[in-house]
Design an enzyme around this catalytic site. Sequence first.
Site, short mmCIF file in Angstrom:
data_model
loop_
_atom_site.label_atom_id
_atom_site.label_comp_id
_atom_site.label_asym_id
_atom_site.label_seq_id
_atom_site.Cartn_x
_atom_site.Cartn_y
_atom_site.Cartn_z
N GLY A 279 0.84 -1.19 0.00
CA GLY A 279 0.00 0.00 0.00
C GLY A 279 0.88 1.23 0.00
O GLY A 279 2.11 1.16 -0.05
N HIS A 302 -0.21 -4.45 -8.58
CA HIS A 302 0.99 -4.37 -7.72
C HIS A 302 0.86 -3.24 -6.70
O HIS A 302 1.78 -3.02 -5.91
CB HIS A 302 2.25 -4.20 -8.55
CG HIS A 302 2.66 -2.77 -8.78
ND1 HIS A 302 2.09 -2.00 -9.75
CD2 HIS A 302 3.58 -1.99 -8.16
CE1 HIS A 302 2.64 -0.79 -9.72
NE2 HIS A 302 3.54 -0.75 -8.77
#
Length: 379
Positions: A279, A302
């Site tokens: 994140g 991704h």
Amino acid sequence: VEGVRLLMSGLDVDRLRPCLNRLMDALDAAVPRGMSKGAVWRLHDRGELERILSGGARYAVERGHGEPRDLERCEDRGAVADADPAVIGERARERGLGQVGSLGSGNHFLEVEAVAEVYDEEAARAYGLWPGRVCVLIHTGSRGLGHQVCTDAVRAMRAAMSRYGISVPDRQLACAPVGSPEGRAYLRAMAAAANYGRANRQLLGEAARRAFDQATGDGDLALLYDVSHNLAKIETHRVDGRERRLCVHRKGATPALPPGHEDLPPDLRPVGQPVLVPGSMGVGSYVLAGVPGAPAFASACHGAGRRLSRHQAVKTTSAAALRKEMERAGIAVRGASARGLTEETPQAYKDVGAVVEACHQAGLARKVARLVPIGVVKG
């Protein structure tokens, strides 16, 4: 060419908390980052750089930076086979000489995280992820060398496009046929840059192990997986009922190999590849698993992607406010410049949880676990 590496500590988050600041100070000292700030590995000569470009993490381990068992958990066992250092330009080499074992700037980081939630018990057990387990996620790539490889390739392809009857709306989309001299040279150069990135993460993983040992007395970080993203590879996939050789360019995507795939290590083959989705800084990360029959050539997201430009992001908060916000959330921050911190404020990114859920629902990969940050070393 960027990528992600996830290592797992034997420590539980509650046991780590009392020495978290000591650990973050050790990581702060051990991890070079940003522009021109040195590296873990001081290369003696250009011959060493050549061997990194050819051998990636394998060469790093050969030179004592890690253990052979690490390579079992690396994509391609640590090195892309068709890399050709000869096609790397002089400027890229200059930029690469002093950055092996360093975090890039932008959205690159090293995070100390803890497993917060498990969605798939079987896969989590196979991966070694249980609630509270402390992990280290490293998000970085081929640094200035990789950036220069891209710049050089764009220049070469822009000059060549007219020969192939190609026009594009933006010069950054410059391209050439895969089988052309320009296309083949780029694939070989990109593979060499990917190997540089893999060696880079191998070095940073070793730096993390030393910092953990110094601060906690337990430096045995087991590698779950290391995988590239933003990389093009020639692969075989079934299309319209037949096997075809394709160039799969995972821009904004990462491999998500299904269960049974021959490129996976034997102990991971029954459950599929660990898909690592970082994140934004301080938000946390996800581990997914590859699934059979996925519709995107064994690829998954991704990350979440930006919703604000860096210029817009710095207008939304201050570095001091962001540091306080993260500290209130129990996240220790080390090493970011004021602008570097505000450019990467979590508000600048899409909701990674929503992106991962969409990936899960679309059948690209299945959710295994969510990890939350407790410490960030910022590039």
